[in-house]
Design a protein around this motif. Structure first.
Motif, PDB file in Angstrom:
ATOM      1  N   GLU A  85       0.818  -1.210   0.000  1.00 52.67           N
ATOM      2  CA  GLU A  85       0.000   0.000   0.000  1.00 52.67           C
ATOM      3  C   GLU A  85       0.853   1.262   0.000  1.00 52.67           C
ATOM      4  N   ILE A  86       2.000   1.215   0.722  1.00 53.50           N
ATOM      5  CA  ILE A  86       2.842   2.401   0.810  1.00 53.50           C
ATOM      6  C   ILE A  86       3.367   2.808  -0.550  1.00 53.50           C
ATOM      7  N   ASP A  87       3.635   1.811  -1.416  1.00 53.22           N
ATOM      8  CA  ASP A  87       4.139   2.136  -2.751  1.00 53.22           C
ATOM      9  C   ASP A  87       3.063   2.813  -3.585  1.00 53.22           C
ATOM     10  N   LYS A  88       1.814   2.341  -3.438  1.00 50.31           N
ATOM     11  CA  LYS A  88       0.713   2.962  -4.172  1.00 50.31           C
ATOM     12  C   LYS A  88       0.527   4.411  -3.730  1.00 50.31           C
ATOM     13  N   ILE A  89       0.560   4.626  -2.415  1.00 49.80           N
ATOM     14  CA  ILE A  89       0.391   5.977  -1.893  1.00 49.80           C
ATOM     15  C   ILE A  89       1.532   6.871  -2.353  1.00 49.80           C
ATOM     16  N   LEU A  90       2.762   6.340  -2.272  1.00 51.13           N
ATOM     17  CA  LEU A  90       3.931   7.112  -2.674  1.00 51.13           C
ATOM     18  C   LEU A  90       3.845   7.493  -4.147  1.00 51.13           C
ATOM     19  N   GLY A  91       3.455   6.524  -4.977  1.00 51.11           N
ATOM     20  CA  GLY A  91       3.355   6.802  -6.411  1.00 51.11           C
ATOM     21  C   GLY A  91       2.357   7.892  -6.708  1.00 51.11           C
ATOM     22  N   LEU A  92       1.197   7.859  -6.037  1.00 51.72           N
ATOM     23  CA  LEU A  92       0.166   8.850  -6.278  1.00 51.72           C
ATOM     24  C   LEU A  92       0.552  10.203  -5.689  1.00 51.72           C
ATOM     25  N   GLU A  93       1.200  10.200  -4.526  1.00 53.50           N
ATOM     26  CA  GLU A  93       1.612  11.456  -3.913  1.00 53.50           C
ATOM     27  C   GLU A  93       2.697  12.152  -4.729  1.00 53.50           C
ATOM     28  N   LEU A  94       3.508  11.375  -5.441  1.00 56.92           N
ATOM     29  CA  LEU A  94       4.544  11.965  -6.276  1.00 56.92           C
ATOM     30  C   LEU A  94       3.972  12.569  -7.555  1.00 56.92           C
ATOM     31  N   GLY A  95       2.697  12.289  -7.822  1.00 62.94           N
ATOM     32  CA  GLY A  95       2.065  12.928  -8.965  1.00 62.94           C
ATOM     33  C   GLY A  95       1.605  12.006 -10.064  1.00 62.94           C
ATOM     34  N   SER A  96       1.713  10.685  -9.872  1.00 62.56           N
ATOM     35  CA  SER A  96       1.194   9.791 -10.911  1.00 62.56           C
ATOM     36  C   SER A  96      -0.332   9.809 -10.877  1.00 62.56           C
ATOM     37  N   ASP A  97      -0.947   9.563 -12.022  1.00 63.24           N
ATOM     38  CA  ASP A  97      -2.407   9.593 -12.120  1.00 63.24           C
ATOM     39  C   ASP A  97      -3.028   8.228 -11.882  1.00 63.24           C
ATOM     40  N   ASP A  98      -2.237   7.180 -12.043  1.00 61.15           N
ATOM     41  CA  ASP A  98      -2.763   5.831 -11.855  1.00 61.15           C
ATOM     42  C   ASP A  98      -1.607   4.903 -11.520  1.00 61.15           C
ATOM     43  N   TYR A  99      -1.936   3.677 -11.082  1.00 59.66           N
ATOM     44  CA  TYR A  99      -0.939   2.745 -10.566  1.00 59.66           C
ATOM     45  C   TYR A  99      -1.390   1.331 -10.889  1.00 59.66           C
ATOM     46  N   LEU A 100      -0.504   0.542 -11.457  1.00 57.35           N
ATOM     47  CA  LEU A 100      -0.788  -0.859 -11.776  1.00 57.35           C
ATOM     48  C   LEU A 100       0.321  -1.732 -11.213  1.00 57.35           C
ATOM     49  N   THR A 101      -0.047  -2.881 -10.643  1.00 57.87           N
ATOM     50  CA  THR A 101       0.965  -3.808 -10.147  1.00 57.87           C
ATOM     51  C   THR A 101       1.122  -4.990 -11.100  1.00 57.87           C
ATOM     52  N   LYS A 102       2.348  -5.481 -11.194  1.00 60.39           N
ATOM     53  CA  LYS A 102       2.643  -6.644 -12.027  1.00 60.39           C
ATOM     54  C   LYS A 102       2.297  -7.921 -11.254  1.00 60.39           C
ATOM     55  N   PRO A 103       1.859  -8.965 -11.951  1.00 63.49           N
ATOM     56  CA  PRO A 103       1.504  -8.975 -13.382  1.00 63.49           C
ATOM     57  C   PRO A 103       0.164  -8.279 -13.597  1.00 63.49           C
ATOM     58  N   PHE A 104       0.047  -7.604 -14.732  1.00 58.61           N
ATOM     59  CA  PHE A 104      -1.204  -6.905 -15.037  1.00 58.61           C
ATOM     60  C   PHE A 104      -1.686  -7.318 -16.420  1.00 58.61           C
ATOM     61  N   SER A 105      -2.963  -7.132 -16.636  1.00 60.51           N
ATOM     62  CA  SER A 105      -3.541  -7.437 -17.940  1.00 60.51           C
ATOM     63  C   SER A 105      -3.280  -6.278 -18.899  1.00 60.51           C
ATOM     64  N   PRO A 106      -2.748  -6.552 -20.090  1.00 57.85           N
ATOM     65  CA  PRO A 106      -2.567  -5.470 -21.068  1.00 57.85           C
ATOM     66  C   PRO A 106      -3.870  -4.759 -21.395  1.00 57.85           C
ATOM     67  N   ARG A 107      -4.971  -5.502 -21.367  1.00 61.05           N
ATOM     68  CA  ARG A 107      -6.275  -4.887 -21.623  1.00 61.05           C
ATOM     69  C   ARG A 107      -6.641  -3.889 -20.527  1.00 61.05           C
ATOM     70  N   GLU A 108      -6.284  -4.223 -19.286  1.00 61.57           N
ATOM     71  CA  GLU A 108      -6.561  -3.301 -18.185  1.00 61.57           C
ATOM     72  C   GLU A 108      -5.724  -2.035 -18.337  1.00 61.57           C
ATOM     73  N   LEU A 109      -4.445  -2.204 -18.692  1.00 61.05           N
ATOM     74  CA  LEU A 109      -3.597  -1.040 -18.918  1.00 61.05           C
ATOM     75  C   LEU A 109      -4.175  -0.168 -20.025  1.00 61.05           C
ATOM     76  N   LEU A 110      -4.591  -0.789 -21.124  1.00 62.24           N
ATOM     77  CA  LEU A 110      -5.164  -0.053 -22.242  1.00 62.24           C
ATOM     78  C   LEU A 110      -6.422   0.699 -21.811  1.00 62.24           C
ATOM     79  N   ALA A 111      -7.255   0.051 -20.984  1.00 60.38           N
ATOM     80  CA  ALA A 111      -8.479   0.695 -20.507  1.00 60.38           C
ATOM     81  C   ALA A 111      -8.146   1.925 -19.662  1.00 60.38           C
ATOM     82  N   ARG A 112      -7.103   1.824 -18.852  1.00 63.48           N
ATOM     83  CA  ARG A 112      -6.711   2.955 -18.010  1.00 63.48           C
ATOM     84  C   ARG A 112      -6.116   4.082 -18.848  1.00 63.48           C
ATOM     85  N   VAL A 113      -5.371   3.721 -19.869  1.00 59.60           N
ATOM     86  CA  VAL A 113      -4.835   4.727 -20.781  1.00 59.60           C
ATOM     87  C   VAL A 113      -5.984   5.491 -21.444  1.00 59.60           C
TER      88      VAL A 113
END
Length: 228
Positions: A85-113
């Motif tokens: 959870e700390i990595d997700k919070i850190l990523g978003l606090e640094l300014g990222s708009d979204d966060y995905l953990t591996k392994p992830f579905s390419p379709r899910e990544l495409l949907a988020r894009v």
């Protein structure tokens, strides 16, 4: 609108899958295996979105994200093998708009894009109208500024080289005859040989190394763009 997505990921398998899915959906893709290599693109021809892996050789994704955020609000998606959870919070606090953990579905990544682009489309459309950015593969032409970028680097081009590259960028995969190109670039008043087109193509190929300008034998030329 042809959006340009830059991906910074050092896993070749993920590189290939993400690139294939994004290109299939119509995006122009620039792929890098380190943040240091991606910096040049960021400084010369920033993309419309970044997809950043956290664990990278050298500068990590978090540091690169911070660097981008100091200068721009371009959308950023962070991907990582870490699921804490700390990595997700850190990523978003640094300014990222979204966060995905591996392994992830390419379709899910495409949907988020897609979702992110839909959210910021009015802003990007406004920027597009101002700059008149034309992109095909990694050739980018800014019409209003008359600037040309290839593989993230600005190129010094002549007027006729610019006009020819603009034609190809606006019509990727279309074959143009030498006569068409002569008319469009040199105009009706030109009475010389169509060898002028061949010479201009040679100069462009020499300057923009590996640009996919194909010869259509017995006819003319086209700019191949596999993403379209």
């Amino acid at each position: 609108m042809n959006y340009h997505v830059a991906v910074v990921e050092d896993d070749p398998n993920i590189q290939n899958i993400v690139t294939a899915y994004l290109k299939k959906d119509g995006y122009t893709v620039s792929m890098f295996d380190s943040a240091e290599k991606a910096l040049q693109l960021w400084e010369t021809s920033p993309p419309d979105m970044w997809i950043l892996d956290i664990m990278l050789p050298g500068m990590d994704g978090f540091e690169f994200c911070k660097k981008i955020r100091r200068e721009s609000e371009v959308p950023i998606i962070i991907i990582s093998a870490k699921d804490e959870e700390i990595d997700k919070i850190l990523g978003l606090e640094l300014g990222s708009d979204d966060y995905l953990t591996k392994p992830f579905s390419p379709r899910e990544l495409l949907a988020r894009v897609k979702r992110l682009f839909k959210r910021i489309q009015p802003i990007l459309d406004e920027d597009e109208n101002k700059s008149q950015k034309i992109a095909a593969q990694q050739l980018i032409v800014y019409k209003n500024d008359r600037r040309v970028f290839w593989l993230g680097k600005e190129q010094e081009v002549t007027t006729k080289e610019y006009e020819l590259l603009l034609i190809f960028a606006e019509h990727p995969n279309r074959a143009f005859s030498r006569e068409e190109l002569l008319l469009k670039v040199w105009g009706h008043d030109y009475y010389g040989s169509d060898r002028a087109v061949d010479d201009l193509i040679k100069r462009i190929r020499k300057k923009l190394v590996d640009i996919p300008l194909e010869t259509v034998w017995g006819f003319g030329y086209r700019l191949r763009d596999e993403g379209k």
